[in-house]
Design a protein around this motif. Structure first.
Motif, PDB file in Angstrom:
ATOM      1  N   ARG A 198     -36.864   6.909 -18.152  1.00 55.20           N
ATOM      2  CA  ARG A 198     -35.440   7.218 -18.099  1.00 55.20           C
ATOM      3  C   ARG A 198     -34.899   7.031 -16.682  1.00 55.20           C
ATOM      4  NH1 ARG A 198     -34.198  12.942 -20.776  1.00 55.20           N
ATOM      5  NH2 ARG A 198     -32.184  12.408 -19.825  1.00 55.20           N
ATOM      6  N   HIS A 199     -35.676   7.439 -15.693  1.00 54.77           N
ATOM      7  CA  HIS A 199     -35.238   7.324 -14.297  1.00 54.77           C
ATOM      8  C   HIS A 199     -35.037   5.862 -13.913  1.00 54.77           C
ATOM      9  CE1 HIS A 199     -34.976   7.956  -9.987  1.00 54.77           C
ATOM     10  NE2 HIS A 199     -35.961   7.085  -9.824  1.00 54.77           N
ATOM     11  N   GLU A 200     -35.994   5.010 -14.285  1.00 56.80           N
ATOM     12  CA  GLU A 200     -35.906   3.590 -13.946  1.00 56.80           C
ATOM     13  C   GLU A 200     -34.715   2.934 -14.647  1.00 56.80           C
ATOM     14  OE1 GLU A 200     -40.731   3.361 -13.387  1.00 56.80           O
ATOM     15  OE2 GLU A 200     -39.792   2.831 -15.301  1.00 56.80           O
ATOM     16  N   LYS A 201     -34.501   3.296 -15.907  1.00 56.83           N
ATOM     17  CA  LYS A 201     -33.370   2.722 -16.639  1.00 56.83           C
ATOM     18  C   LYS A 201     -32.045   3.268 -16.105  1.00 56.83           C
ATOM     19  CE  LYS A 201     -35.564   1.188 -20.889  1.00 56.83           C
ATOM     20  NZ  LYS A 201     -35.523   1.161 -22.364  1.00 56.83           N
ATOM     21  N   HIS A 202     -32.050   4.506 -15.653  1.00 56.65           N
ATOM     22  CA  HIS A 202     -30.837   5.076 -15.071  1.00 56.65           C
ATOM     23  C   HIS A 202     -30.396   4.258 -13.865  1.00 56.65           C
ATOM     24  CE1 HIS A 202     -28.761   7.696 -12.114  1.00 56.65           C
ATOM     25  NE2 HIS A 202     -28.094   8.106 -13.179  1.00 56.65           N
ATOM     26  N   ASP A 203     -31.341   3.911 -12.992  1.00 55.50           N
ATOM     27  CA  ASP A 203     -31.017   3.132 -11.805  1.00 55.50           C
ATOM     28  C   ASP A 203     -30.517   1.743 -12.182  1.00 55.50           C
ATOM     29  OD1 ASP A 203     -31.785   5.262 -10.265  1.00 55.50           O
ATOM     30  OD2 ASP A 203     -33.753   4.457  -9.746  1.00 55.50           O
ATOM     31  N   ALA A 204     -31.140   1.127 -13.188  1.00 56.98           N
ATOM     32  CA  ALA A 204     -30.721  -0.203 -13.626  1.00 56.98           C
ATOM     33  C   ALA A 204     -29.319  -0.169 -14.219  1.00 56.98           C
ATOM     34  CB  ALA A 204     -31.709  -0.756 -14.648  1.00 56.98           C
ATOM     35  N   ILE A 205     -29.040   0.833 -15.030  1.00 53.70           N
ATOM     36  CA  ILE A 205     -27.728   0.952 -15.674  1.00 53.70           C
ATOM     37  C   ILE A 205     -26.647   1.226 -14.634  1.00 53.70           C
ATOM     38  CG2 ILE A 205     -26.356   2.327 -17.272  1.00 53.70           C
ATOM     39  CD1 ILE A 205     -28.347   0.394 -18.579  1.00 53.70           C
ATOM     40  N   LYS A 206     -26.953   2.067 -13.658  1.00 56.05           N
ATOM     41  CA  LYS A 206     -25.994   2.366 -12.601  1.00 56.05           C
ATOM     42  C   LYS A 206     -25.584   1.080 -11.892  1.00 56.05           C
ATOM     43  CE  LYS A 206     -25.349   5.287  -8.505  1.00 56.05           C
ATOM     44  NZ  LYS A 206     -26.001   6.293  -7.610  1.00 56.05           N
TER      45      LYS A 206
ATOM     46  N   ASP B 282     -19.832  -8.406 -21.496  1.00 56.14           N
ATOM     47  CA  ASP B 282     -21.054  -9.018 -21.006  1.00 56.14           C
ATOM     48  C   ASP B 282     -22.215  -8.367 -21.755  1.00 56.14           C
ATOM     49  OD1 ASP B 282     -19.904 -10.761 -19.176  1.00 56.14           O
ATOM     50  OD2 ASP B 282     -19.813  -9.228 -17.619  1.00 56.14           O
ATOM     51  N   ILE B 283     -23.112  -9.181 -22.274  1.00 61.28           N
ATOM     52  CA  ILE B 283     -24.248  -8.698 -23.062  1.00 61.28           C
ATOM     53  C   ILE B 283     -25.480  -8.638 -22.162  1.00 61.28           C
ATOM     54  CG2 ILE B 283     -25.627  -9.002 -25.133  1.00 61.28           C
ATOM     55  CD1 ILE B 283     -22.615  -8.642 -25.651  1.00 61.28           C
ATOM     56  N   ALA B 284     -26.068  -7.466 -22.036  1.00 65.13           N
ATOM     57  CA  ALA B 284     -27.242  -7.288 -21.179  1.00 65.13           C
ATOM     58  C   ALA B 284     -28.378  -6.659 -21.978  1.00 65.13           C
ATOM     59  CB  ALA B 284     -26.900  -6.404 -19.982  1.00 65.13           C
ATOM     60  N   LEU B 285     -29.532  -7.276 -21.936  1.00 63.00           N
ATOM     61  CA  LEU B 285     -30.728  -6.684 -22.531  1.00 63.00           C
ATOM     62  C   LEU B 285     -31.370  -5.778 -21.485  1.00 63.00           C
ATOM     63  CD1 LEU B 285     -32.341  -9.781 -24.305  1.00 63.00           C
ATOM     64  CD2 LEU B 285     -30.526  -8.254 -25.109  1.00 63.00           C
ATOM     65  N   VAL B 286     -31.666  -4.556 -21.892  1.00 66.27           N
ATOM     66  CA  VAL B 286     -32.312  -3.591 -21.001  1.00 66.27           C
ATOM     67  C   VAL B 286     -33.559  -3.104 -21.725  1.00 66.27           C
ATOM     68  CG1 VAL B 286     -32.065  -1.449 -19.713  1.00 66.27           C
ATOM     69  CG2 VAL B 286     -30.072  -2.921 -20.064  1.00 66.27           C
ATOM     70  N   THR B 287     -34.714  -3.533 -21.257  1.00 65.25           N
ATOM     71  CA  THR B 287     -35.937  -3.298 -22.010  1.00 65.25           C
ATOM     72  C   THR B 287     -37.121  -3.030 -21.094  1.00 65.25           C
ATOM     73  OG1 THR B 287     -37.493  -4.321 -23.595  1.00 65.25           O
ATOM     74  CG2 THR B 287     -36.340  -5.803 -22.084  1.00 65.25           C
TER      75      THR B 287
ATOM     76  N   HIS C 275     -32.686  -7.168 -17.977  1.00 64.38           N
ATOM     77  CA  HIS C 275     -33.287  -6.299 -16.963  1.00 64.38           C
ATOM     78  C   HIS C 275     -34.526  -5.702 -17.613  1.00 64.38           C
ATOM     79  CE1 HIS C 275     -29.767  -6.725 -14.357  1.00 64.38           C
ATOM     80  NE2 HIS C 275     -29.156  -6.884 -15.514  1.00 64.38           N
ATOM     81  N   SER C 276     -35.684  -5.932 -17.005  1.00 63.03           N
ATOM     82  CA  SER C 276     -36.942  -5.649 -17.685  1.00 63.03           C
ATOM     83  C   SER C 276     -38.021  -5.255 -16.687  1.00 63.03           C
ATOM     84  CB  SER C 276     -37.401  -6.901 -18.442  1.00 63.03           C
ATOM     85  OG  SER C 276     -37.733  -7.935 -17.517  1.00 63.03           O
ATOM     86  N   THR C 277     -39.172  -4.897 -17.218  1.00 60.98           N
ATOM     87  CA  THR C 277     -40.373  -4.774 -16.402  1.00 60.98           C
ATOM     88  C   THR C 277     -40.732  -6.167 -15.885  1.00 60.98           C
ATOM     89  OG1 THR C 277     -41.181  -2.872 -17.647  1.00 60.98           O
ATOM     90  CG2 THR C 277     -42.836  -4.194 -16.486  1.00 60.98           C
ATOM     91  N   GLU C 278     -41.225  -6.232 -14.666  1.00 59.28           N
ATOM     92  CA  GLU C 278     -41.572  -7.536 -14.083  1.00 59.28           C
ATOM     93  C   GLU C 278     -43.060  -7.603 -13.748  1.00 59.28           C
ATOM     94  OE1 GLU C 278     -40.244 -10.641 -10.532  1.00 59.28           O
ATOM     95  OE2 GLU C 278     -39.287  -8.671 -10.689  1.00 59.28           O
TER      96      GLU C 278
ATOM     97  N   ALA D 194     -38.020 -10.581 -22.341  1.00 55.30           N
ATOM     98  CA  ALA D 194     -36.577 -10.415 -22.188  1.00 55.30           C
ATOM     99  C   ALA D 194     -35.878 -11.765 -22.051  1.00 55.30           C
ATOM    100  CB  ALA D 194     -36.288  -9.545 -20.968  1.00 55.30           C
ATOM    101  N   GLU D 195     -36.482 -12.689 -21.308  1.00 53.53           N
ATOM    102  CA  GLU D 195     -35.862 -14.003 -21.122  1.00 53.53           C
ATOM    103  C   GLU D 195     -35.791 -14.771 -22.437  1.00 53.53           C
ATOM    104  OE1 GLU D 195     -36.392 -18.143 -18.534  1.00 53.53           O
ATOM    105  OE2 GLU D 195     -37.612 -16.372 -18.029  1.00 53.53           O
ATOM    106  N   ALA D 196     -36.860 -14.706 -23.216  1.00 52.36           N
ATOM    107  CA  ALA D 196     -36.888 -15.417 -24.493  1.00 52.36           C
ATOM    108  C   ALA D 196     -35.837 -14.882 -25.459  1.00 52.36           C
ATOM    109  CB  ALA D 196     -38.282 -15.314 -25.116  1.00 52.36           C
ATOM    110  N   VAL D 197     -35.698 -13.565 -25.535  1.00 53.96           N
ATOM    111  CA  VAL D 197     -34.723 -12.966 -26.446  1.00 53.96           C
ATOM    112  C   VAL D 197     -33.303 -13.189 -25.931  1.00 53.96           C
ATOM    113  CG1 VAL D 197     -33.955 -10.822 -27.539  1.00 53.96           C
ATOM    114  CG2 VAL D 197     -36.404 -11.275 -27.269  1.00 53.96           C
ATOM    115  N   LYS D 198     -33.110 -13.122 -24.626  1.00 59.75           N
ATOM    116  CA  LYS D 198     -31.791 -13.401 -24.033  1.00 59.75           C
ATOM    117  C   LYS D 198     -31.312 -14.792 -24.426  1.00 59.75           C
ATOM    118  CE  LYS D 198     -31.277 -15.014 -19.824  1.00 59.75           C
ATOM    119  NZ  LYS D 198     -30.343 -16.172 -19.928  1.00 59.75           N
ATOM    120  N   ASP D 199     -32.173 -15.780 -24.275  1.00 60.35           N
ATOM    121  CA  ASP D 199     -31.791 -17.154 -24.574  1.00 60.35           C
ATOM    122  C   ASP D 199     -31.569 -17.361 -26.070  1.00 60.35           C
ATOM    123  OD1 ASP D 199     -31.978 -17.667 -21.883  1.00 60.35           O
ATOM    124  OD2 ASP D 199     -33.927 -18.670 -21.997  1.00 60.35           O
TER     125      ASP D 199
END
Length: 235
Positions: free
Chosen positions: A169-177, A122-127, A147-150, A134-139
């Motif tokens: 790093r903390h925010e990305k850690h939670d997203a990756i988990k 599964d390919i996931a963009l984490v930015t 998973h991005s800033t909103e 993120a949506e434009a690059v995903k498509d």
């Protein structure tokens, strides 16, 4: 029942699929697309020149080493969000799609690598970039998720505020988990370029550091992570 058997098989396949994470700027895209996109949207009248000027000043503080990377990214996200206040989400998303679709700045390795991995990962963009980027690059590349800033949108219009960040790093850690749940660590990949990607890189079997910042390079050297040249990724 047959449908139940099929559903259970699908669940088991999903659970044992691996995952590949990609950052965007300086990893998939050559440079900071943030600035080029702002320039486009200034020319289109979506944001004012003052927004781009303020963002460039923030980056200059990082380059002068008077401000760290994560602080700079958050500041630039805040500047962009404020600049989009009152703009329609659909208009900004379409502008962003056109920008990336016409861009020749994506590294040559990106498309064939994603195509090769999609059969088993599964390919996931984490930015840290906002959701419309993120949506434009995903498509564009057929990734499975992002998973991005909103940025906050109410009634289809940007408010100038940020609902959630994905910059530290903390925010990305939670997203990756969260993303690793239901996926196998075996044969998992992550592609990143900066200190903000460290937790993402640490979570996978094969961390790939591209165009590494000084901070990431120090960690990658210590950990023995792979730091190939861009043109060596597909070799």
């Amino acid at each position: 029942p047959l449908w139940l058997k099929i559903s259970l098989v699908d669940i088991l396949v999903f659970m044992f699929r691996s995952v590949a994470f990609f950052d965007i700027d300086n990893t998939m895209y050559d440079g900071f697309s943030y600035f080029a996109l702002l320039e486009r949207q200034v020319s289109e009248g979506l944001i004012k020149q003052e927004t781009l000027t303020a963002a460039l000043a923030s980056m200059q503080k990082y380059k002068a080493k008077t401000q760290d990377y994560e602080t700079t990214i958050v500041e630039m996200l805040d500047i962009y969000a404020a600049g989009l206040k009152g703009a329609e989400h659909t208009t900004v998303l379409e502008s962003t799609r056109q920008f990336y679709e016409k861009s020749d700045k994506f590294f040559a390795y990106v498309s064939p690598t994603i195509k090769e991995l999609k059969g088993s990962h599964d390919i996931a963009l984490v930015t840290g970039e906002p959701q419309f980027v993120a949506e434009a690059v995903k498509d564009l590349f057929g990734a499975n998720s992002y998973h991005s800033t909103e940025y906050e949108v109410i009634d289809g219009v940007f408010t100038g505020r940020i609902k959630s960040y994905l910059a530290s790093r903390h925010e990305k850690h939670d997203a990756i988990k969260h993303l690793m749940q239901g996926h196998s660590v075996k044969n998992s990949f992550a592609f990143g370029d900066s200190e903000g990607d460290i937790e993402m890189l640490r979570a996978v079997e094969y961390p790939i550091c591209l165009n590494a910042t000084d901070g990431l390079r120090a960690i990658a050297t210590e950990q023995g992570w792979n730091m190939p040249d861009i043109d060596e990724v597909t070799k």
